[in-house]
Design a protein around this motif. Structure first.
Motif, short mmCIF file in Angstrom:
data_model
loop_
_atom_site.label_atom_id
_atom_site.label_comp_id
_atom_site.label_asym_id
_atom_site.label_seq_id
_atom_site.Cartn_x
_atom_site.Cartn_y
_atom_site.Cartn_z
N TYR A 183 6.37 49.67 -32.28
CA TYR A 183 5.42 48.56 -32.40
C TYR A 183 6.11 47.21 -32.67
O TYR A 183 5.69 46.18 -32.17
CB TYR A 183 4.43 48.87 -33.53
N GLU A 242 1.98 53.87 -37.29
CA GLU A 242 2.53 54.05 -35.94
C GLU A 242 3.01 55.49 -35.83
O GLU A 242 3.65 56.01 -36.76
CB GLU A 242 3.71 53.07 -35.80
N CYS A 294 6.27 54.04 -39.82
CA CYS A 294 6.43 54.62 -38.48
C CYS A 294 6.77 56.09 -38.66
O CYS A 294 7.84 56.43 -39.17
CB CYS A 294 7.54 53.90 -37.72
N GLU A 317 -1.05 53.18 -34.05
CA GLU A 317 -0.45 52.87 -32.74
C GLU A 317 0.32 54.10 -32.24
O GLU A 317 1.08 54.69 -33.02
CB GLU A 317 0.52 51.69 -32.88
#
Ligand code: SF4
Length: 210
Positions: free
Chosen positions: A29, A144, A125, A170
């Motif tokens: 991202y 993410e 993440c 995401e």
């Protein structure tokens, strides 16, 4: 007792660091943004295709005082600090993230999620690995989800994890570097038919930067 407290303090206030450097985030991202990377030593996940196997043994990496690490970051204009590894959550990251955030820095982590979450994060993440699955409690906290695609069975692994993240997480599919030529066409087709996913490429490797 005193030595136990000293050990605990040493674990919280100093961490094994394999490398630290200011660069461009190459994937996911935040791709393309300047970021200071701190790569911690220690990983027990055991991915067969791991490209940082030298990180696995934490004992091989010198311990850095958190204050000294922060001072190194503050010598740069960095706004984001990425804590990676290895598997950074093998360590208690409360003090590190507290210090970095107190200095006005954003704290991002890249983790397999295989160990309990510690620390205060602006961005998580999650890159779960089949070799040691993520803890169920970490998956809904991810901002993410980044799946490394080594072969076609990883698309099933991607969907299995995507079913467990929060709705605004995401979603990225990233070819494993040694399989980039082989897997990128499959990822492109997969994303075209499953547009909730995006392609992530490790652009730092194309730019020859760390
Ligand atoms: S989790 Fe990361 S550091 Fe650990 S073995 Fe897998 S790729 Fe390597």
């Amino acid at each position: 007792m005193k030595s136990e407290i000293a050990n605990l303090k040493s674990e919280i206030f100093s961490l094994p660091v394999m490398e630290h450097f200011y660069t461009i985030q190459g994937e996911g991202y935040h791709q393309g943004k300047a970021a200071y990377f701190i790569r911690l030593g220690g990983c027990d996940v055991g991915c067969v295709w791991c490209d940082v196997k030298e990180s696995w043994d934490a004992e091989k990496h010198p311990k850095y005082e958190i204050g000294n690490l922060k001072a190194e970051v503050l010598k740069t204009p960095a706004e984001i600090v990425v804590i990676t590894g290895g598997e950074p959550l093998m360590h208690n990251l409360e003090e590190l993230t507290k210090e970095l955030q107190a200095a006005g820095l954003k704290t991002n982590i890249e983790t397999s999620g295989a160990h309990p979450l510690s620390g205060s994060w602006d961005w998580i993440c999650l890159s779960p690995k089949k070799f040691k699955a993520p803890l169920p409690e970490i998956i809904p906290l991810a901002n993410e989800l980044k799946i490394v695609v080594f072969n076609k069975s990883d698309f099933d692994w991607a969907e299995k994890n995507a079913a467990l993240v929060r709705p605004n997480c995401e979603l990225f599919l990233q070819p494993e570097w040694s399989k980039v030529k082989e897997m990128t066409p499959s990822i492109i087709e997969y994303v075209k038919y499953n547009p909730k996913w995006k392609v992530s490429l490790q652009i730092h490797k194309y730019m020859n930067i760390p």
